[in-house]
Write an enzyme that holds these catalytic residues in place. Structure first.
Site, mmCIF file in Angstrom:
data_model
loop_
_atom_site.group_PDB
_atom_site.id
_atom_site.type_symbol
_atom_site.label_atom_id
_atom_site.label_comp_id
_atom_site.label_asym_id
_atom_site.label_seq_id
_atom_site.Cartn_x
_atom_site.Cartn_y
_atom_site.Cartn_z
ATOM 1 N N SER A 118 -37.733 13.035 -26.360
ATOM 2 C CA SER A 118 -36.571 13.906 -26.187
ATOM 3 C C SER A 118 -35.787 14.056 -27.486
ATOM 4 O O SER A 118 -34.806 14.796 -27.525
ATOM 5 C CB SER A 118 -35.654 13.332 -25.102
ATOM 6 O OG SER A 118 -35.395 11.974 -25.367
ATOM 7 N N HIS A 139 -41.715 18.600 -24.134
ATOM 8 C CA HIS A 139 -40.581 17.829 -23.619
ATOM 9 C C HIS A 139 -40.116 18.347 -22.261
ATOM 10 O O HIS A 139 -39.484 19.403 -22.164
ATOM 11 C CB HIS A 139 -39.431 17.840 -24.637
ATOM 12 C CG HIS A 139 -38.201 17.140 -24.144
ATOM 13 N ND1 HIS A 139 -36.931 17.599 -24.374
ATOM 14 C CD2 HIS A 139 -38.064 16.000 -23.402
ATOM 15 C CE1 HIS A 139 -36.058 16.786 -23.794
ATOM 16 N NE2 HIS A 139 -36.720 15.815 -23.196
ATOM 17 N N GLU A 151 -39.299 22.095 -23.248
ATOM 18 C CA GLU A 151 -39.163 22.432 -24.667
ATOM 19 C C GLU A 151 -40.507 22.192 -25.351
ATOM 20 O O GLU A 151 -41.068 21.099 -25.235
ATOM 21 C CB GLU A 151 -38.114 21.538 -25.342
ATOM 22 C CG GLU A 151 -36.689 21.873 -24.996
ATOM 23 C CD GLU A 151 -35.675 21.001 -25.731
ATOM 24 O OE1 GLU A 151 -34.718 21.551 -26.280
ATOM 25 O OE2 GLU A 151 -35.825 19.770 -25.741
ATOM 26 N N ASN A 189 -30.934 18.335 -26.035
ATOM 27 C CA ASN A 189 -30.209 17.085 -26.311
ATOM 28 C C ASN A 189 -29.326 17.174 -27.551
ATOM 29 O O ASN A 189 -28.361 16.424 -27.673
ATOM 30 C CB ASN A 189 -31.187 15.919 -26.410
ATOM 31 C CG ASN A 189 -31.689 15.518 -25.033
ATOM 32 O OD1 ASN A 189 -30.963 15.617 -24.051
ATOM 33 N ND2 ASN A 189 -32.927 15.077 -24.932
#
Length: 290
Positions: A118, A139, A151, A189
């Site tokens: 991540s 991800h 992702e 993130n």
């Protein structure tokens, strides 16, 4: 053409990826060093699918078919026929590098190796493998069966063929793709974790209580769950490691992890999974710890 998918790690993320892959018709093999974890993971998948049957989202035949496509073992060699192997181990670069050292020798020459990291550098992780051209980031968001987004992140060496195979695979899972450049924490993130960290600073500085902060963001910004509740769900250790990746990788003081987050992690209060974080989960109803 991807038909057989290997998953390294029978934790929450690995089993979620295994579940959505099998439901979409892929043959899946989960590898983990712990046979107990594999057993627990398969039981979780079975429970998740049973819930989907009872809520009318799938038939019992579809559930049985998906389960029949998932196998698990603690033998690395079982990954050798896989076309795509997704590493879903803990967010720790040393652990991931060690896994690649063990997994790469058993893989087919043309197999794609992907990581569910991540936040860590795809280019740097790729350099620890024997196939940087056939390595990339895929991800998934947690919980995998529920969250629509994936992702896709290429490293500097990732070939176009690897990227298009990953796109086809993710599209077949009925997920929405967003493409991120290989910068610390990618898109989701990079934006989400500093917000959570700022919420923890707001608590640390006494601007509001746990309840006040979460209520404010749920009702004031229309977020489905408050940032502190979300931090507990993600795991405070994971939140801290992503903030450290951002701080180290971008060298900007705005990414400094809040000292209160560090304190909670040092106390072993990691959120939901450990029974206590910003909320105490040991009773009937979660109670704020501050």
């Amino acid at each position: 053409m991807i038909k057989n998918v290997g998953i390294v790690g029978a934790g929450q993320m690995g089993c979620g990826i295994a579940q959505v892959s099998a439901v979409s018709g892929y043959k899946v093999h989960i590898y983990d060093i712990s046979a107990d974890r594999i057993e627990a993971g398969l039981a979780t998948i079975n429970g998740n699918l049973a819930r989907q049957v009872s809520s009318g989202k799938m038939t019992d035949e579809e559930r049985k078919k998906a389960l029949s496509l998932i196998k698990g073992s603690a033998d690395l060699n079982d990954l050798s026929p896989m076309d795509l192997v997704i590493e879903a181990a803990t967010e720790d670069e040393t652990v991931k590098r060690k896994i690649y050292g063990q997994v790469c020798p058993v893989l087919k020459a043309d197999a794609i190796l992907a990581t569910n990291t991540s936040s860590l550098s795809i280019t740097r992780l790729a350099s620890a493998t024997d196939r940087p051209e056939r390595f990339m980031g895929i991800h998934f968001m947690n919980p995998v069966p529920v969250m629509k987004l994936v992702e896709l992140v290429r490293g500097i060496a990732t070939e176009e063929g690897t990227f298009s195979s990953a796109k086809q695979f993710v599209t077949a899972l009925d997920k929405t793709i967003t493409v991120a450049e290989d910068f610390p924490a990618f898109i989701v993130n990079r934006i989400l974790l500093p917000m959570i960290n700022e919420a923890i600073y707001t608590l640390y500085e006494g601007v509001g209580s746990v309840e006040a902060i979460d209520t404010a963001m749920k009702l004031g910004a229309n977020h489905p769950m408050g940032p502190l509740q979300l931090a507990d769900f993600i795991g405070l250790d994971t939140c801290l490691s992503i903030m450290q990746v951002l701080h180290d990788g971008l060298a900007d003081s705005k990414y400094r992890p809040c000292p209160l987050l560090v304190k909670y992690v040092e106390a072993g209060w990691l959120g939901r999974k450990s029974g206590r974080g910003f909320y105490d989960y040991r009773g009937e109803v979660p109670v704020p710890t501050r």
